[in-house]
Design a protein around this motif. Structure first.
Motif, mmCIF file in Angstrom:
data_model
loop_
_atom_site.group_PDB
_atom_site.id
_atom_site.type_symbol
_atom_site.label_atom_id
_atom_site.label_comp_id
_atom_site.label_asym_id
_atom_site.label_seq_id
_atom_site.Cartn_x
_atom_site.Cartn_y
_atom_site.Cartn_z
ATOM 1 N N GLN A 33 -2.841 4.331 -6.523
ATOM 2 C CA GLN A 33 -3.190 4.430 -5.106
ATOM 3 C C GLN A 33 -2.961 5.852 -4.590
ATOM 4 N N THR A 64 -3.639 -7.559 2.555
ATOM 5 C CA THR A 64 -3.354 -7.666 1.127
ATOM 6 C C THR A 64 -2.939 -9.115 0.868
ATOM 7 N N LEU A 82 -10.035 -2.986 1.332
ATOM 8 C CA LEU A 82 -9.218 -2.363 0.301
ATOM 9 C C LEU A 82 -8.814 -3.417 -0.726
ATOM 10 N N TRP A 83 -7.984 -3.011 -1.681
ATOM 11 C CA TRP A 83 -7.590 -3.894 -2.775
ATOM 12 C C TRP A 83 -7.001 -5.205 -2.255
ATOM 13 N N LEU A 108 -0.369 -4.740 -6.718
ATOM 14 C CA LEU A 108 -0.517 -3.517 -5.930
ATOM 15 C C LEU A 108 0.675 -2.589 -6.155
ATOM 16 N N HIS A 132 0.846 -1.189 0.000
ATOM 17 C CA HIS A 132 0.000 0.000 0.000
ATOM 18 C C HIS A 132 0.880 1.237 0.000
#
Length: 213
Positions: free
Chosen positions: A95, A135, A165-166, A88, A61
């Motif tokens: 992001q 994640t 979140l992702w 990511l 992130h």
């Protein structure tokens, strides 16, 4: 084993906990989660008499990476991540844009961490634990001799990492905490991704999301 040199401090933009961990014998060091303030990280490492040889990320992130590119440029340290967070990492600019944060480019990681491997930092040894959920590639780093684990955004004091979140997955983060973190010694100190440190035994009894009855 030598007692490691450690300094943990909050960095912008979202208060990520960045840690410098060094071997007092060889003076080699790893930086965990350089979320920002590269000048401070470099200055603190220099003041501690340490040479940064590795940069490791608990996950990809944006708030845990923003200083990585500048640190890599300044030190030539090996940039490390779990491969399940590669997508990511490739979308770090997106992001940053979504959160209104300036993007600071970082090169692709050059070393893919594997679950259970020991990462040697001089005479220190960090055990890499794959703890997905926040994640897909979330990692924790365990120093068993020192009863210390750096858990990133997997476990907080009295709480757990977000799974909305992702790539987030509540079932996965619950399994990671129960099977990888709660199986560590109860006296193990936990450096969280944000906020105060905690302890495994306290979390097992008191965590409002995942406790051991």
């Amino acid at each position: 084993m030598p007692v490691p040199i450690r300094k943990t401090f909050s960095v912008p933009p979202l208060g990520c906990n960045c840690s410098i961990i060094g071997d007092p014998v060889t003076k080699q060091a790893v930086v965990v989660d350089p979320g920002g303030s590269p000048e401070r990280i470099l200055r603190d490492a220099q003041q501690l008499g340490l040479t940064i040889t590795h940069i490791v990320h608990t996950h990809a992130h944006f708030d845990h990476f923003l200083a990585a590119g500048e640190l890599k440029k300044a030190t030539g340290a090996v940039l490390c991540l779990h491969q399940d967070d590669l997508e990511l990492w490739k979308n770090l600019e997106m992001q940053c844009r979504l959160f209104g944060t300036a993007y600071v480019p970082a090169p692709l990681p050059e070393y893919w961490l594997r679950d259970g491997e020991r990462l040697a930092i001089g005479q220190l040894s960090l055990v890499a634990l794959h703890t997905p959920g926040h994640t897909p590639g979330s990692m924790s780093f365990h120093l068993p001799d020192d009863k210390l684990v750096l858990a990133g955004d997997t476990l907080f004091r009295g709480s757990i990492g977000r799974t909305d979140l992702w790539g987030g997955d509540f079932d996965a983060i619950e399994q990671s905490i129960r099977e990888r973190l709660y199986t560590l010694d109860d006296a193990t100190a936990v450096v969280t991704g944000h906020g105060p440190d905690t302890e495994i035994g306290w979390e097992k009894e008191s965590n409002q999301f995942i406790r051991v009855s």
